[in-house]
Design a protein around this motif. Structure first.
Motif, PDB file in Angstrom:
ATOM      1  N   SER A  60      -5.253   0.869 -11.474  1.00  0.00           N
ATOM      2  CA  SER A  60      -4.102   1.267 -11.529  1.00  0.00           C
ATOM      3  C   SER A  60      -3.093   1.191 -10.400  1.00  0.00           C
ATOM      4  O   SER A  60      -3.862   1.047  -9.136  1.00  0.00           O
ATOM      5  CB  SER A  60      -4.083   2.691 -12.081  1.00  0.00           C
ATOM      6  N   ARG A  61      -1.550   1.141 -10.154  1.00  0.00           N
ATOM      7  CA  ARG A  61      -0.783   1.290  -9.235  1.00  0.00           C
ATOM      8  C   ARG A  61      -1.289   2.496  -8.465  1.00  0.00           C
ATOM      9  O   ARG A  61      -1.088   2.598  -7.343  1.00  0.00           O
ATOM     10  CB  ARG A  61       0.688   1.353  -9.948  1.00  0.00           C
ATOM     11  N   ARG A  62      -1.682   3.652  -9.046  1.00  0.00           N
ATOM     12  CA  ARG A  62      -1.794   5.027  -8.545  1.00  0.00           C
ATOM     13  C   ARG A  62      -3.194   4.643  -7.472  1.00  0.00           C
ATOM     14  O   ARG A  62      -3.159   5.313  -6.552  1.00  0.00           O
ATOM     15  CB  ARG A  62      -2.044   5.948  -9.316  1.00  0.00           C
ATOM     16  N   THR A  63      -4.115   3.856  -8.040  1.00  0.00           N
ATOM     17  CA  THR A  63      -5.291   3.814  -7.536  1.00  0.00           C
ATOM     18  C   THR A  63      -5.012   2.950  -6.095  1.00  0.00           C
ATOM     19  O   THR A  63      -5.358   3.432  -4.986  1.00  0.00           O
ATOM     20  CB  THR A  63      -6.227   3.129  -8.451  1.00  0.00           C
ATOM     21  N   VAL A  64      -4.008   2.066  -6.108  1.00  0.00           N
ATOM     22  CA  VAL A  64      -3.580   1.485  -4.956  1.00  0.00           C
ATOM     23  C   VAL A  64      -2.912   2.461  -4.030  1.00  0.00           C
ATOM     24  O   VAL A  64      -3.099   2.274  -2.779  1.00  0.00           O
ATOM     25  CB  VAL A  64      -2.760   0.073  -5.292  1.00  0.00           C
ATOM     26  N   THR A  65      -2.197   3.146  -4.596  1.00  0.00           N
ATOM     27  CA  THR A  65      -1.398   4.255  -3.754  1.00  0.00           C
ATOM     28  C   THR A  65      -2.467   4.939  -2.797  1.00  0.00           C
ATOM     29  O   THR A  65      -2.250   5.144  -1.741  1.00  0.00           O
ATOM     30  CB  THR A  65      -0.540   4.838  -4.466  1.00  0.00           C
ATOM     31  N   ARG A  66      -3.365   5.405  -3.554  1.00  0.00           N
ATOM     32  CA  ARG A  66      -4.508   6.115  -2.797  1.00  0.00           C
ATOM     33  C   ARG A  66      -5.219   5.265  -1.901  1.00  0.00           C
ATOM     34  O   ARG A  66      -5.683   5.827  -0.952  1.00  0.00           O
ATOM     35  CB  ARG A  66      -5.650   6.861  -3.929  1.00  0.00           C
ATOM     36  N   MET A  67      -5.549   4.123  -2.223  1.00  0.00           N
ATOM     37  CA  MET A  67      -6.170   3.517  -1.271  1.00  0.00           C
ATOM     38  C   MET A  67      -5.287   3.149   0.096  1.00  0.00           C
ATOM     39  O   MET A  67      -5.883   3.229   1.352  1.00  0.00           O
ATOM     40  CB  MET A  67      -6.482   2.052  -1.839  1.00  0.00           C
ATOM     41  N   LEU A  68      -3.929   3.012  -0.091  1.00  0.00           N
ATOM     42  CA  LEU A  68      -3.234   2.943   0.965  1.00  0.00           C
ATOM     43  C   LEU A  68      -3.189   4.266   2.020  1.00  0.00           C
ATOM     44  O   LEU A  68      -3.238   4.405   3.075  1.00  0.00           O
ATOM     45  CB  LEU A  68      -1.750   2.932   0.563  1.00  0.00           C
ATOM     46  N   ASP A  69      -3.043   5.506   0.961  1.00  0.00           N
ATOM     47  CA  ASP A  69      -3.379   6.697   1.749  1.00  0.00           C
ATOM     48  C   ASP A  69      -4.388   6.925   2.551  1.00  0.00           C
ATOM     49  O   ASP A  69      -4.452   7.477   3.443  1.00  0.00           O
ATOM     50  CB  ASP A  69      -3.142   7.977   0.681  1.00  0.00           C
ATOM     51  N   ARG A  70      -5.530   6.392   1.892  1.00  0.00           N
ATOM     52  CA  ARG A  70      -6.896   6.748   2.609  1.00  0.00           C
ATOM     53  C   ARG A  70      -7.110   5.499   3.779  1.00  0.00           C
ATOM     54  O   ARG A  70      -7.947   5.759   4.467  1.00  0.00           O
ATOM     55  CB  ARG A  70      -7.891   6.628   1.733  1.00  0.00           C
ATOM     56  N   GLY A  71      -6.087   4.619   3.929  1.00  0.00           N
ATOM     57  CA  GLY A  71      -6.293   3.514   4.782  1.00  0.00           C
ATOM     58  C   GLY A  71      -7.527   2.576   4.484  1.00  0.00           C
ATOM     59  O   GLY A  71      -7.737   1.609   5.307  1.00  0.00           O
ATOM     60  N   GLU A  72      -7.690   2.561   3.388  1.00  0.00           N
ATOM     61  CA  GLU A  72      -8.595   1.565   2.621  1.00  0.00           C
ATOM     62  C   GLU A  72      -8.049  -0.037   2.805  1.00  0.00           C
ATOM     63  O   GLU A  72      -8.838  -1.083   2.711  1.00  0.00           O
ATOM     64  CB  GLU A  72      -9.190   1.862   1.525  1.00  0.00           C
ATOM     65  N   LEU A  73      -6.637   0.066   2.564  1.00  0.00           N
ATOM     66  CA  LEU A  73      -5.930  -1.084   2.325  1.00  0.00           C
ATOM     67  C   LEU A  73      -4.598  -1.022   3.367  1.00  0.00           C
ATOM     68  O   LEU A  73      -3.922  -0.005   3.110  1.00  0.00           O
ATOM     69  CB  LEU A  73      -5.487  -1.149   0.847  1.00  0.00           C
ATOM     70  N   PRO A  74      -4.509  -1.823   4.224  1.00  0.00           N
ATOM     71  CA  PRO A  74      -3.534  -1.733   5.063  1.00  0.00           C
ATOM     72  C   PRO A  74      -2.084  -1.928   4.207  1.00  0.00           C
ATOM     73  O   PRO A  74      -1.865  -2.747   3.283  1.00  0.00           O
ATOM     74  CB  PRO A  74      -3.223  -2.560   6.208  1.00  0.00           C
TER      75      PRO A  74
END
Length: 104
Positions: A60-74
């Motif tokens: 989901s888009r929210r999962t991508v946002t969480r990945m960005l917040d955690r620094g998993e994805l730049p």
């Protein structure tokens, strides 16, 4: 502007292997069936939305946002509203790492 030389595969050493239109269509069809996505030359430097990244990653888009917040994805922020975006190359690399970790 670069000259369009037609469809080709570029191997890891950078050698170009020209394809007929039919060969290209077959490869794209097989790749789509296998869930593989082709990135035309230069496209990997493109900036995409979190929604597009979610589609590529199958989350989901929210999962991508969480990945960005955690620094998993730049990620980067663009525009006056500072909407988040990601580089396609980063999303594809993340996807490759995920596939590799699941296979090991």
């Amino acid at each position: 502007m670069a000259e369009n030389l037609g469809p080709a595969l570029i191997d890891p050493e950078g050698c170009r292997h020209n394809l007929s239109v039919r060969e290209y269509q077959l490869l794209v069809s097989f790749a789509a069936h296998a869930g593989v996505r082709f990135a035309p030359s230069g496209e990997a430097d493109a900036v995409i939305t979190t929604g597009q990244a979610a589609d590529i990653l199958g989350v989901s888009r929210r999962t991508v946002t969480r990945m960005l917040d955690r620094g998993e994805l730049p990620g980067i922020r663009l525009g006056l509203n500072h909407h988040r975006s990601v580089r396609l190359a980063d999303v594809l690399a993340f996807k490759d790492r995920g596939v590799a970790s699941r296979e090991s």
